[in-house]
Design an enzyme around this catalytic site. Structure first.
Site, PDB file in Angstrom:
ATOM      1  N   ASN A 151      39.970   1.561   8.394  1.00  0.00           N
ATOM      2  CA  ASN A 151      40.270   0.588   9.384  1.00  0.00           C
ATOM      3  C   ASN A 151      41.902   0.297   9.286  1.00  0.00           C
ATOM      4  OD1 ASN A 151      38.048   0.045  10.576  1.00  0.00           O
ATOM      5  ND2 ASN A 151      37.404  -1.428   9.252  1.00  0.00           N
ATOM      6  N   ASP A 154      43.046   4.280  -0.063  1.00  0.00           N
ATOM      7  CA  ASP A 154      41.542   4.578  -0.550  1.00  0.00           C
ATOM      8  C   ASP A 154      40.721   5.466   0.218  1.00  0.00           C
ATOM      9  OD1 ASP A 154      41.439   1.922   1.010  1.00  0.00           O
ATOM     10  OD2 ASP A 154      39.422   2.325   0.907  1.00  0.00           O
ATOM     11  N   ASN A 204      42.788  -4.354   8.592  1.00  0.00           N
ATOM     12  CA  ASN A 204      42.548  -3.921   9.887  1.00  0.00           C
ATOM     13  C   ASN A 204      43.994  -4.114  10.876  1.00  0.00           C
ATOM     14  OD1 ASN A 204      40.185  -3.754   9.050  1.00  0.00           O
ATOM     15  ND2 ASN A 204      39.119  -5.193  10.384  1.00  0.00           N
ATOM     16  N   HIS A 239      39.419  -1.367  -1.949  1.00  0.00           N
ATOM     17  CA  HIS A 239      40.427  -1.334  -0.660  1.00  0.00           C
ATOM     18  C   HIS A 239      41.646  -1.419  -0.925  1.00  0.00           C
ATOM     19  CE1 HIS A 239      39.398  -0.129   3.182  1.00  0.00           C
ATOM     20  NE2 HIS A 239      39.296  -1.550   3.756  1.00  0.00           N
ATOM     21  N   TYR A 263      46.380  -8.068   6.479  1.00  0.00           N
ATOM     22  CA  TYR A 263      45.009  -7.645   6.125  1.00  0.00           C
ATOM     23  C   TYR A 263      44.689  -6.112   6.723  1.00  0.00           C
ATOM     24  CZ  TYR A 263      43.522 -12.259   4.610  1.00  0.00           C
ATOM     25  OH  TYR A 263      43.640 -13.401   3.701  1.00  0.00           O
TER      26      TYR A 263
END
Length: 186
Positions: free
Chosen positions: A107, A86, A63, A19, A61
């Site tokens: 996300n 990714d 999200n 990620h 982060y």
């Protein structure tokens, strides 16, 4: 001015996971240009300004990536936005580009879409699908995948260097799209 964003998760726990492809590729690009990132509390991101480009690694982060992207967009007012991320739907070794479109369940892209719109360029780096998507994206590449991953990261870094020099998304797409996994010699 162009905002070039690499997506990933902060902290050592997520370093070099699938990620964090966006972070790793931007780190390689910045290092190769003999530059460095500095933390911007205002944008909650690591920033590097080079030529007419703002390179950004959100520290929110995944999200919540859109928060950092929106803050940076509102401050610098870039004309273009390119996201490096990714992509589970592409095999490892494939690099594709896209202008706008859906988020594919990613996300980080969902967050950016919700706060900024989906009208931006994307550099999509294949990470292959795992049986459990969450576990897969948060896992590191295995030893057998490392040579291909390294070659793909170098390819993506070169695509971004090309883009910085010519600022032509279509030319970058034409020169650097890998529809099939990159062939490497072992």
């Amino acid at each position: 001015m162009t905002l070039l964003v690499g997506l990933g998760n902060p902290t050592l726990r997520y370093a070099h996971t699938r990620h964090n492809v966006g972070f790793d590729i931007l780190d390689s690009l910045v290092s190769g240009l003999n530059l460095s990132f500095t933390f911007s509390p205002k944008h909650n991101a690591h920033l590097c300004i080079y030529k007419d480009f703002i390179l950004l690694k959100p520290q929110t982060y995944m999200n919540l990536s859109g928060e950092s992207v929106l803050s940076t967009k509102n401050f610098y007012k870039p004309k273009e936005l390119l996201i490096v991320h990714d992509d589970l739907d592409l095999p490892l070794g494939v690099v594709k580009f896209k202008n706008g479109g859906g988020n594919g369940g990613h996300n980080g892209l969902k967050s950016i879409d919700a706060l900024c719109s989906n009208a931006y360029y994307r550099l999509r780096v294949g990470i292959s699908k795992g049986t459990n998507a969450t576990e897969h994206v948060l896992s590191k590449f295995n030893e057998n995948e490392e040579p291909l991953k390294n070659a793909v990261f170098e390819h993506a870094k070169n695509a971004l260097k090309f883009f910085i020099e010519c600022n032509d998304f279509n030319a970058m797409c034409n020169h650097f799209t890998l529809k099939k996994p990159l062939a490497i010699e072992t």
